[in-house]
Design a protein around this motif. Structure first.
Motif, PDB file in Angstrom:
ATOM      1  N   ILE A 170       0.822  -1.220   0.000  1.00  0.00           N
ATOM      2  CA  ILE A 170       0.000   0.000   0.000  1.00  0.00           C
ATOM      3  C   ILE A 170       0.847   1.258   0.000  1.00  0.00           C
ATOM      4  N   THR A 171       2.132   1.141   0.294  1.00  0.00           N
ATOM      5  CA  THR A 171       3.039   2.296   0.258  1.00  0.00           C
ATOM      6  C   THR A 171       3.515   2.615  -1.155  1.00  0.00           C
ATOM      7  N   ASP A 172       3.260   1.727  -2.094  1.00  0.00           N
ATOM      8  CA  ASP A 172       3.674   1.942  -3.483  1.00  0.00           C
ATOM      9  C   ASP A 172       2.650   2.851  -4.161  1.00  0.00           C
ATOM     10  N   PRO A 173       3.077   3.993  -4.697  1.00  0.00           N
ATOM     11  CA  PRO A 173       2.130   4.913  -5.359  1.00  0.00           C
ATOM     12  C   PRO A 173       1.345   4.256  -6.493  1.00  0.00           C
ATOM     13  N   ALA A 174       1.897   3.195  -7.075  1.00  0.00           N
ATOM     14  CA  ALA A 174       1.229   2.522  -8.194  1.00  0.00           C
ATOM     15  C   ALA A 174       0.217   1.474  -7.724  1.00  0.00           C
ATOM     16  N   SER A 175       0.093   1.293  -6.410  1.00  0.00           N
ATOM     17  CA  SER A 175      -0.757   0.218  -5.896  1.00  0.00           C
ATOM     18  C   SER A 175      -2.240   0.508  -6.042  1.00  0.00           C
ATOM     19  N   GLY A 176      -2.613   1.782  -6.066  1.00  0.00           N
ATOM     20  CA  GLY A 176      -4.026   2.144  -6.107  1.00  0.00           C
ATOM     21  C   GLY A 176      -4.670   2.235  -4.741  1.00  0.00           C
ATOM     22  N   TYR A 177      -3.862   2.191  -3.691  1.00  0.00           N
ATOM     23  CA  TYR A 177      -4.406   2.272  -2.329  1.00  0.00           C
ATOM     24  C   TYR A 177      -5.058   3.631  -2.102  1.00  0.00           C
ATOM     25  N   ASN A 178      -6.247   3.604  -1.491  1.00  0.00           N
ATOM     26  CA  ASN A 178      -7.015   4.819  -1.231  1.00  0.00           C
ATOM     27  C   ASN A 178      -7.150   5.003   0.278  1.00  0.00           C
ATOM     28  N   PRO A 179      -6.455   5.949   0.892  1.00  0.00           N
ATOM     29  CA  PRO A 179      -6.524   6.142   2.352  1.00  0.00           C
ATOM     30  C   PRO A 179      -7.936   6.451   2.851  1.00  0.00           C
ATOM     31  N   SER A 180      -8.793   6.964   1.986  1.00  0.00           N
ATOM     32  CA  SER A 180     -10.174   7.260   2.386  1.00  0.00           C
ATOM     33  C   SER A 180     -11.061   6.015   2.361  1.00  0.00           C
ATOM     34  N   ASP A 181     -10.570   4.966   1.738  1.00  0.00           N
ATOM     35  CA  ASP A 181     -11.269   3.675   1.695  1.00  0.00           C
ATOM     36  C   ASP A 181     -10.220   2.580   1.879  1.00  0.00           C
ATOM     37  N   PRO A 182      -9.602   2.532   3.073  1.00  0.00           N
ATOM     38  CA  PRO A 182      -8.403   1.718   3.260  1.00  0.00           C
ATOM     39  C   PRO A 182      -8.606   0.219   3.049  1.00  0.00           C
TER      40      PRO A 182
END
Length: 589
Positions: A360-372
């Motif tokens: 989730i720390t990879d900018p390319a992962s698509g992780y959304n902190p507002s919908d973790p």
């Protein structure tokens, strides 16, 4: 499915009745009953001897909420206890124990009774009691003319003897990984008249002994697949002996013991030199299990723990068919009960990647902190997150878990509940779409095939100059089973051409997420010698505030843990050191 632990207990009860209530024709008082009636040269069925062997099996620990109602992982960086008061796992994780006060349920050295309190009487439960009982069985089973043989032609009594030797090797390993070198007793059964002021054997000699025992017995044990799995799935097989050997060699090759000995010149606390070949030995031992070709990853990660006799299980400690895990660890606020003893940490939650395999720390992962947890958006998280953790919005019992402040499972009333915003989900039945809890097997899986794959990957990575295809393959196999997407490159989110150090970090994280709550993380951070770093950081969670449909996720600190160098090994219990002048204490205790 069958309740095998009940079967074992029933046989034990019958065995005790046999020993304590002699036949009418045998006019002996109970206190005069000797081992003759257990190892009887006239007992061709071996009934009493087998009952004795069952007692040794019963000493193997059931890991579910084992440490005074908590999982051992709640003493690591993966979870904290939700309970209040003086909590043993919290004492361990905050450096609040000593050689006099080490929690009884994690004190495998001393005798305990049924409540786990150190005692000179009561139900044998220490692993030294197990070793002594195994020695008794090993040295005396030869007089019992047990009929029959295994499917491979090995006489039954030799199979039983090898099972006792396996249990003894397992008990020794569990002691050694906690304490370092321990006294090796061989086959000796000590009596009250013997001098038992024995010194500790070196760590190297202990590992050598465990490995030699596994080598010696493997071909006289049952083989997998079992002919009668419902009756025999608790019994160690050839594969189990080989897997125990692989685990022992992996630990022995790890930094804590191989090159990172906390007392470098002390042979009791580890090797006094570093040898890269120890990693090669560990890799070979794991590969030998792989090459058996008899085990494979279960296609469903949850199924490993719920369905008996699946292809991934190598050795289990049988337990009940029940919903006990749910009752003790399920989220609060449901009519079916659940006291939520285990609160997983944010650190563990953050270690699960996205379904594309990227952290989730990879900018390319698509992780959304507002919908973790990727409840409403894509890409999804690693499916193992949902299999291991209850988070806000997790499906359960025809509804969803609410861990926002004031939610059904975080009511903030005078009620035990999660400290971190999470509950443990692992080991529980498939009750997401049921109005009531679904019963299931709660066997404790001691050894499983995924461990062998990761052990091989870890050891080979340390042997090779840089990770080769044989290392990548184990990780991609595990990730594919977990439900990680292969991606265009077919690497399941793994970066190609990693350095050894990069791959080491990936492997260590894979151990963490694949084996969460299975008593690996607590010891892994020790054998890797990283506990001083990870355990001197505060344990954190999340406070979720819900205003209308909007959720705000606020990080919180829930516990300040502490770790010092001495904690890499357990203290030898004070009583043992006080009564035995030859028993050297571990450094710092």
């Amino acid at each position: 499915m069958k309740n095998h632990i009940s079967k074992i207990l029933l046989i034990m009860i019958a065995f005790i009745a046999l020993i304590c209530g002699c036949k009418k024709s045998e006019q002996f008082p109970v206190d005069k009953v000797t081992s003759y009636y257990v190892f009887n040269p006239l007992d061709s069925a071996g009934t009493s001897a087998q009952g004795y062997l069952y007692q040794i099996y019963a000493i193997v620990k059931n890991g579910h909420n084992r440490v005074s109602g908590d999982y051992l992982d709640a003493a690591s960086d993966d979870a904290v206890s939700s309970k209040s008061g003086t909590i043993p796992v919290t004492l361990i994780s905050t450096n609040g124990v000593n050689s006099l006060s080490f929690p009884a349920n994690e004190n495998f050295w001393e005798e305990s009774n049924a409540t786990g309190i150190p005692s000179n009487s009561g139900t044998p439960s220490s692993y030294w009691a197990g070793i002594r009982a195994a020695n008794e069985f090993i040295t005396k089973i030869g007089v019992v003319p047990v009929k029959g043989q295994s499917p491979t032609g090995v006489p039954t009594r030799y199979v039983w003897q090898s099972e006792a030797r396996f249990l003894r090797a397992y008990f020794y390993f569990e002691l050694v990984k906690r304490y370092g070198g321990v006294p090796l007793l061989g086959d000796k059964v000590f009596t009250l008249n013997d001098n038992v002021s024995l010194p500790r054997s070196s760590f190297a000699d202990c590992i050598k002994y465990i490995v030699s025992e596994c080598n010696a017995i493997k071909d006289s044990l049952l083989t997998y697949p079992l002919v009668t799995p419902d009756a025999d799935n608790y019994r160690p097989t050839k594969g189990a002996a080989m897997a125990l050997k692989a685990r022992a060699l992996l630990y022995a090759a790890s930094p804590l013991f191989n090159g990172g000995n906390i007392d470098p010149a002390n042979p009791l606390t580890g090797y006094t030199d570093f040898q890269a070949d120890r990693w090669a030995q560990a890799a070979t031992a794991a590969l030998d299990v792989i090459n058996l070709g008899t085990y494979k990853l279960d296609v469903d990660y949850k199924d490993i723990f719920l369905t008996q006799n699946n292809s991934e299980r190598i050795w289990i400690r049988p337990n009940s068919i029940s919903t006990d895990v749910e009752g003790t660890n399920g989220p609060v606020g449901f009519a079916v009960g659940g006291t939520g003893n285990t609160s997983p940490t944010q650190e563990l939650v953050n270690s699960f990647p996205m379904q594309n395999g990227l952290p989730i720390t990879d900018p390319a992962s698509g992780y959304n902190p507002s919908d973790p947890y990727a409840t409403f958006t894509t890409p999804a998280r690693d499916p193992r997150l949902t299999a291991n953790i209850f988070y806000n919005g997790s499906p359960w019992l025809n509804t969803t878990v609410q861990t926002y402040e004031g939610g059904q499972s975080k009511p903030n009333a005078n009620l035990q509940q999660t400290h971190t915003g999470y509950y443990m989900r692992k080991f529980m039945g498939l009750s997401e779409k049921s109005a009531t809890l679904v019963t299931h097997s709660t066997d404790w899986v001691v050894l499983r095939y995924a461990e062998i794959l990761l052990s091989f990957a870890e050891a080979r990575n340390e042997v090779e100059g840089s990770p080769q295809a044989d290392v990548y393959k184990q990780l991609t196999d595990i990730r594919a089973r977990a439900g990680i997407d292969p991606g265009a490159s077919g690497n399941y989110g793994l970066k190609p051409n990693m350095t050894k150090e990069e791959m080491r970090a990936v492997i260590q994280n894979e151990w963490r997420i694949e084996f969460a709550f299975e008593e690996h993380r607590f010891f892994d951070i020790r054998r890797w010698k990283i506990a001083e770093g990870v355990m001197n950081q505060p344990r954190t969670g999340v406070s979720i505030v819900k205003i209308g449909p909007t959720l705000t996720f606020n990080p919180i600190t829930v516990l300040s843990t502490a770790f010092t160098k001495k904690q890499y090994l357990y203290p030898i219990p004070y009583n043992e050191v006080a009564k035995n002048p030859n028993m050297k204490q571990n450094p710092g205790w």
